[in-house]
Design a protein around this motif. Structure first.
Motif, PDB file in Angstrom:
ATOM      1  N   LYS A  24       0.812  -1.215   0.000  1.00 45.72           N
ATOM      2  CA  LYS A  24       0.000   0.000   0.000  1.00 45.72           C
ATOM      3  C   LYS A  24       0.842   1.261   0.000  1.00 45.72           C
ATOM      4  O   LYS A  24       0.426   2.269  -0.558  1.00 45.72           O
ATOM      5  CB  LYS A  24      -0.932   0.015   1.216  1.00 45.72           C
ATOM      6  N   VAL A  25       2.003   1.228   0.643  1.00 47.94           N
ATOM      7  CA  VAL A  25       2.841   2.416   0.764  1.00 47.94           C
ATOM      8  C   VAL A  25       4.267   2.073   0.361  1.00 47.94           C
ATOM      9  O   VAL A  25       4.850   1.120   0.888  1.00 47.94           O
ATOM     10  CB  VAL A  25       2.833   2.955   2.212  1.00 47.94           C
ATOM     11  N   LEU A  26       4.813   2.864  -0.554  1.00 42.73           N
ATOM     12  CA  LEU A  26       6.224   2.796  -0.899  1.00 42.73           C
ATOM     13  C   LEU A  26       6.807   4.181  -0.677  1.00 42.73           C
ATOM     14  O   LEU A  26       6.489   5.118  -1.396  1.00 42.73           O
ATOM     15  CB  LEU A  26       6.426   2.368  -2.351  1.00 42.73           C
ATOM     16  N   ASN A  27       7.623   4.307   0.366  1.00 40.46           N
ATOM     17  CA  ASN A  27       8.218   5.596   0.705  1.00 40.46           C
ATOM     18  C   ASN A  27       9.729   5.410   0.834  1.00 40.46           C
ATOM     19  O   ASN A  27      10.207   4.846   1.816  1.00 40.46           O
ATOM     20  CB  ASN A  27       7.636   6.147   2.000  1.00 40.46           C
ATOM     21  N   ILE A  50       2.908   6.586  -3.193  1.00 39.64           N
ATOM     22  CA  ILE A  50       4.261   6.439  -3.722  1.00 39.64           C
ATOM     23  C   ILE A  50       4.987   7.730  -3.401  1.00 39.64           C
ATOM     24  O   ILE A  50       4.566   8.803  -3.833  1.00 39.64           O
ATOM     25  CB  ILE A  50       4.284   6.191  -5.242  1.00 39.64           C
ATOM     26  N   ARG A  51       6.063   7.627  -2.628  1.00 39.36           N
ATOM     27  CA  ARG A  51       6.917   8.784  -2.310  1.00 39.36           C
ATOM     28  C   ARG A  51       8.343   8.445  -2.706  1.00 39.36           C
ATOM     29  O   ARG A  51       8.969   7.576  -2.100  1.00 39.36           O
ATOM     30  CB  ARG A  51       6.879   9.122  -0.819  1.00 39.36           C
ATOM     31  N   LEU A  52       8.805   9.141  -3.718  1.00 39.45           N
ATOM     32  CA  LEU A  52      10.160   8.936  -4.227  1.00 39.45           C
ATOM     33  C   LEU A  52      10.940  10.241  -4.226  1.00 39.45           C
ATOM     34  O   LEU A  52      12.044  10.302  -4.765  1.00 39.45           O
ATOM     35  CB  LEU A  52      10.106   8.410  -5.671  1.00 39.45           C
ATOM     36  N   LEU A  75       0.891  10.753  -4.719  1.00 45.55           N
ATOM     37  CA  LEU A  75       1.950  10.484  -5.692  1.00 45.55           C
ATOM     38  C   LEU A  75       2.928  11.645  -5.591  1.00 45.55           C
ATOM     39  O   LEU A  75       2.657  12.743  -6.068  1.00 45.55           O
ATOM     40  CB  LEU A  75       1.377  10.361  -7.101  1.00 45.55           C
ATOM     41  N   ILE A  76       4.034  11.394  -4.930  1.00 47.48           N
ATOM     42  CA  ILE A  76       5.010  12.448  -4.644  1.00 47.48           C
ATOM     43  C   ILE A  76       6.343  11.996  -5.215  1.00 47.48           C
ATOM     44  O   ILE A  76       7.038  11.155  -4.620  1.00 47.48           O
ATOM     45  CB  ILE A  76       5.097  12.718  -3.129  1.00 47.48           C
ATOM     46  N   ILE A  77       6.684  12.531  -6.383  1.00 50.08           N
ATOM     47  CA  ILE A  77       7.904  12.102  -7.070  1.00 50.08           C
ATOM     48  C   ILE A  77       8.749  13.299  -7.500  1.00 50.08           C
ATOM     49  O   ILE A  77       9.539  13.207  -8.427  1.00 50.08           O
ATOM     50  CB  ILE A  77       7.574  11.188  -8.271  1.00 50.08           C
ATOM     51  N   ASN A  78       8.583  14.426  -6.821  1.00 51.42           N
ATOM     52  CA  ASN A  78       9.306  15.638  -7.196  1.00 51.42           C
ATOM     53  C   ASN A  78      10.815  15.469  -6.985  1.00 51.42           C
ATOM     54  O   ASN A  78      11.270  14.613  -6.234  1.00 51.42           O
ATOM     55  CB  ASN A  78       8.782  16.844  -6.414  1.00 51.42           C
ATOM     56  N   ASN A  79      11.566  16.308  -7.680  1.00 53.68           N
ATOM     57  CA  ASN A  79      13.031  16.337  -7.584  1.00 53.68           C
ATOM     58  C   ASN A  79      13.668  15.005  -7.966  1.00 53.68           C
ATOM     59  O   ASN A  79      14.444  14.416  -7.219  1.00 53.68           O
ATOM     60  CB  ASN A  79      13.485  16.770  -6.183  1.00 53.68           C
ATOM     61  N   ASN A  80      13.334  14.541  -9.162  1.00 53.05           N
ATOM     62  CA  ASN A  80      13.901  13.329  -9.735  1.00 53.05           C
ATOM     63  C   ASN A  80      14.179  13.581 -11.214  1.00 53.05           C
ATOM     64  O   ASN A  80      14.333  14.738 -11.621  1.00 53.05           O
ATOM     65  CB  ASN A  80      12.937  12.147  -9.543  1.00 53.05           C
ATOM     66  N   THR A  81      14.232  12.520 -12.011  1.00 52.65           N
ATOM     67  CA  THR A  81      14.494  12.678 -13.444  1.00 52.65           C
ATOM     68  C   THR A  81      13.426  11.986 -14.292  1.00 52.65           C
ATOM     69  O   THR A  81      13.710  11.515 -15.386  1.00 52.65           O
ATOM     70  CB  THR A  81      15.895  12.139 -13.814  1.00 52.65           C
TER      71      THR A  81
END
Length: 111
Positions: A24-27, A50-52, A75-81
């Motif tokens: 359920k949670v991937l952080n 999802i927090r990446l 859905l938190i995927i800021n500061n990636n590529t």
């Protein structure tokens, strides 16, 4: 739930996480992870979060995320590529938090 935020982890996110059918949670926020986000993880039907954020993870958001429409809340995927379009985000009708800034997305914002 997998919660490993701020642990100085480095390396890749293993594709085997896509076999955790009840996840359920991937952080894994604020680590030193890199490489492509395993596409198998997008297929998990129970995902709520999802927090990446703040890694160097890339890949694309699938164009169709209808199977997550009733579960995905964050859905938190800021500061990636990450790159490509964000069309699939429009399917996430239960979404409460969406953070995509500082990636390499193109195109328009879905309705």
């Amino acid at each position: 739930e997998i919660r490993f935020e701020e642990n100085n982890l480095n390396g890749f996110i293993p594709f085997e996480l896509g076999q955790l059918l009840f996840l359920k949670v991937l952080n894994v926020a604020r680590n030193f992870l890199h490489g492509s986000f395993p596409s198998q993880i997008w297929d998990l039907n129970m995902l709520e979060t999802i927090r990446l954020d703040d890694n160097v993870i890339g890949g694309q958001i699938p164009d169709n995320l209808e199977h997550l429409s009733s579960t995905m809340k964050r859905l938190i995927i800021n500061n990636n590529t990450f790159s490509g379009t964000i069309r699939g985000v429009g399917d996430l009708t239960k979404l409460r938090s969406l953070e995509l800034q500082n990636n390499n997305f193109i195109g328009s914002i879905p309705d």
